[in-house]
Design a protein around this motif. Structure first.
Motif, PDB file in Angstrom:
ATOM      1  N   CYS A 292     -13.063  -0.596   6.225  1.00 27.60           N
ATOM      2  CA  CYS A 292     -12.097  -1.438   5.526  1.00 27.60           C
ATOM      3  C   CYS A 292     -11.044  -2.015   6.442  1.00 27.60           C
ATOM      4  O   CYS A 292     -10.436  -1.307   7.237  1.00 27.60           O
ATOM      5  CB  CYS A 292     -11.366  -0.608   4.486  1.00 27.60           C
ATOM      6  SG  CYS A 292     -12.465  -0.002   3.241  1.00 27.60           S
TER       7      CYS A 292
ATOM      8  N   SER B  21       0.823  -1.211   0.000  1.00 29.43           N
ATOM      9  CA  SER B  21       0.000   0.000   0.000  1.00 29.43           C
ATOM     10  C   SER B  21       0.856   1.260   0.000  1.00 29.43           C
ATOM     11  O   SER B  21       0.338   2.360   0.081  1.00 29.43           O
ATOM     12  CB  SER B  21      -0.922   0.014   1.217  1.00 29.43           C
ATOM     13  OG  SER B  21      -0.164   0.279   2.376  1.00 29.43           O
TER      14      SER B  21
ATOM     15  N   LEU C 159      -7.538  -3.325   6.057  1.00 27.25           N
ATOM     16  CA  LEU C 159      -6.477  -3.326   5.051  1.00 27.25           C
ATOM     17  C   LEU C 159      -5.388  -4.295   5.456  1.00 27.25           C
ATOM     18  O   LEU C 159      -4.940  -4.308   6.596  1.00 27.25           O
ATOM     19  CB  LEU C 159      -5.863  -1.927   4.931  1.00 27.25           C
ATOM     20  CG  LEU C 159      -4.602  -1.843   4.058  1.00 27.25           C
ATOM     21  CD1 LEU C 159      -4.934  -2.079   2.593  1.00 27.25           C
ATOM     22  CD2 LEU C 159      -3.903  -0.506   4.252  1.00 27.25           C
TER      23      LEU C 159
ATOM     24  N   VAL D 194      -6.222   1.977  -3.168  1.00 27.18           N
ATOM     25  CA  VAL D 194      -6.736   1.751  -1.814  1.00 27.18           C
ATOM     26  C   VAL D 194      -7.516   2.983  -1.342  1.00 27.18           C
ATOM     27  O   VAL D 194      -8.601   2.877  -0.776  1.00 27.18           O
ATOM     28  CB  VAL D 194      -5.587   1.446  -0.832  1.00 27.18           C
ATOM     29  CG1 VAL D 194      -6.085   1.459   0.605  1.00 27.18           C
ATOM     30  CG2 VAL D 194      -4.965   0.104  -1.165  1.00 27.18           C
ATOM     31  N   TYR D 195      -6.940   4.123  -1.611  1.00 22.90           N
ATOM     32  CA  TYR D 195      -7.572   5.374  -1.182  1.00 22.90           C
ATOM     33  C   TYR D 195      -8.956   5.542  -1.810  1.00 22.90           C
ATOM     34  O   TYR D 195      -9.937   5.816  -1.123  1.00 22.90           O
ATOM     35  CB  TYR D 195      -6.667   6.541  -1.579  1.00 22.90           C
ATOM     36  CG  TYR D 195      -7.269   7.889  -1.318  1.00 22.90           C
ATOM     37  CD1 TYR D 195      -7.353   8.391  -0.028  1.00 22.90           C
ATOM     38  CD2 TYR D 195      -7.760   8.669  -2.355  1.00 22.90           C
ATOM     39  CE1 TYR D 195      -7.899   9.634   0.224  1.00 22.90           C
ATOM     40  CE2 TYR D 195      -8.306   9.920  -2.119  1.00 22.90           C
ATOM     41  CZ  TYR D 195      -8.377  10.394  -0.828  1.00 22.90           C
ATOM     42  OH  TYR D 195      -8.928  11.623  -0.587  1.00 22.90           O
TER      43      TYR D 195
ATOM     44  N   SER E 237      -1.503   2.571  -3.744  1.00 23.17           N
ATOM     45  CA  SER E 237      -2.004   3.369  -2.631  1.00 23.17           C
ATOM     46  C   SER E 237      -3.168   4.238  -3.080  1.00 23.17           C
ATOM     47  O   SER E 237      -4.099   4.493  -2.324  1.00 23.17           O
ATOM     48  CB  SER E 237      -0.891   4.232  -2.048  1.00 23.17           C
ATOM     49  OG  SER E 237      -0.543   5.264  -2.943  1.00 23.17           O
ATOM     50  N   LYS E 238      -3.106   4.677  -4.305  1.00 19.62           N
ATOM     51  CA  LYS E 238      -4.214   5.478  -4.825  1.00 19.62           C
ATOM     52  C   LYS E 238      -5.472   4.610  -4.931  1.00 19.62           C
ATOM     53  O   LYS E 238      -6.573   5.042  -4.598  1.00 19.62           O
ATOM     54  CB  LYS E 238      -3.858   6.050  -6.205  1.00 19.62           C
ATOM     55  CG  LYS E 238      -3.155   7.391  -6.143  1.00 19.62           C
ATOM     56  CD  LYS E 238      -3.281   8.142  -7.457  1.00 19.62           C
ATOM     57  CE  LYS E 238      -3.609   9.615  -7.297  1.00 19.62           C
ATOM     58  NZ  LYS E 238      -3.162  10.268  -6.096  1.00 19.62           N
TER      59      LYS E 238
ATOM     60  N   GLU F  88     -11.399   2.780  -0.438  1.00 15.92           N
ATOM     61  CA  GLU F  88     -11.816   3.011   0.946  1.00 15.92           C
ATOM     62  C   GLU F  88     -12.849   4.121   1.017  1.00 15.92           C
ATOM     63  O   GLU F  88     -13.868   4.006   1.701  1.00 15.92           O
ATOM     64  CB  GLU F  88     -10.596   3.362   1.810  1.00 15.92           C
ATOM     65  CG  GLU F  88     -10.863   3.346   3.309  1.00 15.92           C
ATOM     66  CD  GLU F  88     -11.496   4.632   3.820  1.00 15.92           C
ATOM     67  OE1 GLU F  88     -12.158   4.567   4.873  1.00 15.92           O
ATOM     68  OE2 GLU F  88     -11.348   5.702   3.192  1.00 15.92           O
TER      69      GLU F  88
END
Lengths: 341, 341
Positions: A95, A72, A97, A81-82, A78-79, A85
């Motif tokens: 979430c 992540s 993670l 995931v962002y 990471s984007k 979420e």
DNA sequence: TTGTACGCGTTATCAA
DNA sequence: TTGATAACGCGTACAA
């Protein structure tokens, strides 16, 4: 550190039964307005919150969704995931993670953990979770037997598994063709993972030549065995290729970092970009603006993919039918490492 | 989709009571080896996993920890989340991640959500959660009344709140001094947030001049009102400053993106780096290698900070005494945007 | 419209 | 060394 109130306390204080309190909390059934107000009042006054564990036990869900992501901290993942979420939160889910890394064993452990937590759904971010050997995907198929499994930028044919992806092959093909059409033909395809996604991109590269009636020279597909974050390593790799006599005047890379390495190569070799040397990255990430000249890159519409994935996820959870595969096209974003027109 | 087994099923199949099964699961008390084996055997055979919700209800914990992060796609914050999650997982905890954004209201909502989920601890990643107005931090203080609150790179004086941070002031001071000592004195301090951390850095910048017996000209502290990801915006901002007549031959930035904007400014103005123009970034992130020449930057040892934070967290959860504040020093990492010696 | 009582699957206490 | 059983706090049939 006052002990938390429970539904019995509230019911007693409001002079009603626990059933009525429960009804008020969940907005179900008919409750007389005056009763409802009285209960709400007491709840407010004591800052009562229903115990999530008890609720989970009864309903067999805590409205949580598991996100598996190899890394992540990766600028691209990471984007994802962002975005995911954020959308899930909007829909009332939270979430869990777990960063699995790239080893299959840890990935399996993380998956088991999520299942043990009784998440409502599992989202796999990226194609690193899929094994080319079908038998090694059993853990994912098993997971799909208990909860829906969503795949971002990967694909797997199975009941209760849903994929949302960008057509990386087509996008890479288009990017490559855009160079060929400017009469740039010594194009290096640079990649550093063997994931499903990376291989699709390689296929797109090859198809570009086919499409244009040219022969694709396999020596021009180069695998860099290092972290894509090690930009100096990429630079060295290209220098070595060049010294070995491989002639290339452009690079199509499977991610933006590799592409930046190529930009660095050109700059340090004194090659003029884009006149003497062209570079196309992939992901259209923020680092496209970090180098000078700025990097042309393929945008795979990550935010759209993520929003769609969550939408599909919600539909599935609501029990409605949903497409098992949703595919978008990428877009080449021209900046200054490729010739205009 | 076979129904999950429960502890009753296992106990019946193994010919023991649920109490014994529970003992086997938790490795507590004395259980005769033969009984233990028999139970383990049945559990294995049916792939039994204890129900996490029921367990949570009884123990009042599900071994989960809440991570609040304004923006987990931020290149720096995402690394923090990654490190923290990894360490927590090693310690048997899983993470509920919530991206709060920079608005106080959403931050409060996320905090409430985490408390409602009965997490064992809450970790705030970054200083954006702390309000300069003490009264606006009440929600955090309240949270600390029910669970330990860990702060990464921020500080708050309160019972049950623990801080792990880098001394950003000192690090920025050192960075600035390193320029002054090379006789570079028209140093622009460039920042784009008003967080606690950013203000500390500004203080360090000022102290550098004081320390060297110089006057710090306040016009040289410049606030850029834009996303630090908008590198072209930063470039424009600097151009405008220059056009307004501000003379500067170097930039100390509060993050690496701002610094890259400064590099871009210098390159496009035809200034030679580092001879005519020096740049120092902050965070020592991967993008320091994306520009040419590569960026000198302050390393605040994020991984160490995160590991320490989790360590402190575990100690606290185990009931042992722990320091409320742990502070590390940063290190200036020299690359090619500053003169050597 | 409201209340009673049980089930959800554990762990822990106490007794055997 | 083991078993019976009471919490844990909620939602929800079913009854009133």
């Amino acid at each position: 550190m006052k002990k938390n109130m429970n539904i019995y306390d509230i019911s007693r204080l409001a002079g009603v039964s626990t059933a009525t309190v429960s009804r008020v909390i969940n907005g179900t059934d008919n409750v007389k307005q005056s009763t409802r107000d009285r209960v709400l009042n007491v709840m407010e006054q004591f800052g009562y919150t229903p115990n999530a564990f008890a609720r989970g036990l009864g309903l067999n869900t805590m409205n949580s969704i598991g996100i598996m992501c190899a890394d992540s901290s990766d600028i691209y993942l990471s984007k994802a995931v962002y975005y995911i979420e954020g959308q899930l939160r909007k829909n009332g889910y939270h979430c869990i993670l777990t960063c699995t890394g790239y080893e299959r064993e840890q990935q399996k452990k993380s998956l088991s953990m999520l299942l043990a937590q009784h998440v409502d759904c599992i989202i796999l971010v990226g194609s690193v979770f899929i094994d080319k050997d079908e038998a090694n995907n059993d853990h994912i198929y098993n997971a799909a037997n208990s909860v829906p499994v969503m795949l971002l930028n990967a694909t797997l044919e199975h009941d209760n598994i849903y994929c949302v992806m960008c057509d990386d092959q087509l996008a890479t093909q288009d990017a490559t063709i855009s160079l060929i059409e400017k009469d740039i033909k010594n194009i290096l395809y640079l990649y550093n993972t063997q994931t499903f996604s990376a291989l699709r991109k390689a296929a797109g590269y090859r198809r570009a030549f086919e499409t244009k009636g040219l022969i694709c020279d396999e020596r021009y597909l180069q695998f860099y065995k290092g972290s894509s974050q090690d930009i100096d390593g990429i630079f060295d790799f290209l220098i070595r290729l060049s010294n070995k006599g491989l002639v290339f005047d452009s690079v199509v890379a499977s991610d933006d970092f590799l592409a930046i390495g190529a930009v660095k190569y050109a700059l340090r070799q004194g090659l003029k970009i884009p006149d003497d040397f062209s570079v196309i990255g992939y992901n259209n990430s923020v680092i496209t603006a970090c180098c000078e000249p700025e990097l042309t890159s393929v945008d795979n519409h990550l935010e759209l993919l993520c929003n769609t994935l969550v939408k599909v996820c919600m539909t599935t959870l609501s029990g409605e039918a949903t497409p098992n595969k949703t595919i978008f096209h990428g877009t080449l974003v021209h900046r200054s490492t490729t010739k205009t027109a």
